[in-house]
Enzyme design. Sequence first.
Site: not given
Length: 474
Positions: A17, A134, A169, A171, A225, A280, A342
């Site tokens: 966001g 999202s 998104e 990115l 996904l 993710c 990470f």
Amino acid sequence: MKYKIKNICCIGAGYVGGPTMAVIADKCPEILINVVDVNQDRIKLWNSSDLENLPIYEPGLDKIINRCRNKNLFFSCKIKENIQNADMIFISVNTPTKKTGFGAGKASDLKWVEVCAREVAKFSTGHTIVVEKSTLPVKTAEVIKNILQAAEFNSDNHSLKFDVLSNPEFLSEGTAIKDLEKPDRVLIGGDNKDAILSLDSIYSKWVPKNKILHTNIWSSELAKLTSNAFLAQRISSINAISALCETTGADVREVSRAIGSDTRIGSKFLDSGPGFGGSCFKKDILNLVYLSKYFGLNEVADFWEGIVNLNNWHQRRISELIVKKLFGTVTCKKICILGFAFKANTNDTRESASINICNDLLEEGAMLCIHDPKVDAIQIEKDLNKKENHKILNAEIPQEGQWCKVKDINLASEGADAIVVLTEWEEYSQINWKEVSKRMRQPAWVFDARSILNRSQVKKANLNLWRIGDGTKY
Ligand code: NAD
Ligand code: UGA
């Protein structure tokens, strides 16, 4: 185009966001953008005058915030009034894996998305375009639509009208601003042409037309996904090969270069490392696994689940290897961990390989000095679920299974048996190994899980070196 967008509200001021709205605000000064969040502390940090204190570290973000904040970009907790005034609303809240109940451990927890949809239904006025930012399971737009349609039906004189779009998104953290300013593609899924064109007209201010793809809403949700699953699949593939390289005398860097030169394969995302992290990849693959099982496609589910299993195995393999090389025990041995994020250029630690590897070593009784240029001790404490203990730095009495954060790598290497590189921060490739080696307890080891160190310099400093995927005898 039917709808001209003047006022945007983004619900969720997180890693997506915040940067996404900052770039839209920068590129579209005529649009007023309000980013809202329930987390007051986060909003306070977004508004802090010292740009070093922004809640998210992303190269280039501070400059954009400086240009746009309090001009056409605002951060607040005023959810109701900003929903009321918006003609386009982005839902950019977290969608973590469910911890309990049906689908626990795999399905995405959509409770925050549902709360947002209900708030939008309650506070919106007139016509509003609702954009899923999202990452969501296929068919989530249906849930959002159902809630919004009920509100339309119950509104006075049917004054409320909603359109739902999917605009996932893509990115990556650490390069978010670059990715947003020059995206490979922007994906807009939906069934109302006017709504699609309204969002398209925002992106086309800076993104070439041919890079803005229009699809149906389900393809858009599934493409997000799938994109993460394919990327993660490459990393598990090369990490699997790294283990084979180590036992056969091959070098994974050479293998990567050789296969990456095939234009059908391509050279990106072939760096072997300590296993993928980030909020993710694992979550989105497990979501795909859950969906496949739900639709009775068990073989498809098993295929994708294997990628997460390999990643878990790979991280465990590194922990075991460290213990083995240190004569089978690390109890009360000082080990210096370089990198907790990470990946480099972010302060995000979600699902970082460092968490699992540090936990394994702490369980084995090691004393860890953890260094990271952007992650603070409070975050590490949360992730390891263990309090920091400074005594390990100069204690006469060994502090078994304890850790502390260090700022100075030279100091941290004092008496250490090993140094483990887990994040590819640029500064780690500049270490003076001769200096470090003098301070360590010999025989000492360097474990380079990112393959970023200069091999000959480490060797010249009389240190034992293990490099990920390097089976060559040197
Ligand atoms: P995040 O946890 O950093 O941010 C989410 C924010 O939403 C939090 O600040 C939270 O307080 C807020 N929030 C939750 N419920 C709310 C509500 N009802 N009202 C107002 N605020 C609320 O998460 P993120 O990393 O920004 O990810 C958001 C989504 O974007 C996820 O679905 C993720 O899968 C996806 N995504 C993330 C990335 C990434 O690099 N992090 C990239 C692409 C897509
Ligand atoms: C990833 C995707 O790259 C983005 O396109 C997507 O939008 C995002 O997930 C998301 O949906 O959240 P991100 O997790 O920020 O982005 O970072 P990546 O660069 O993809 O790295 C993920 C992990 O893989 C990191 O731990 C990284 O170190 C590791 N990695 C990456 C490797 O081990 N080797 C590689 O060659 C590349």
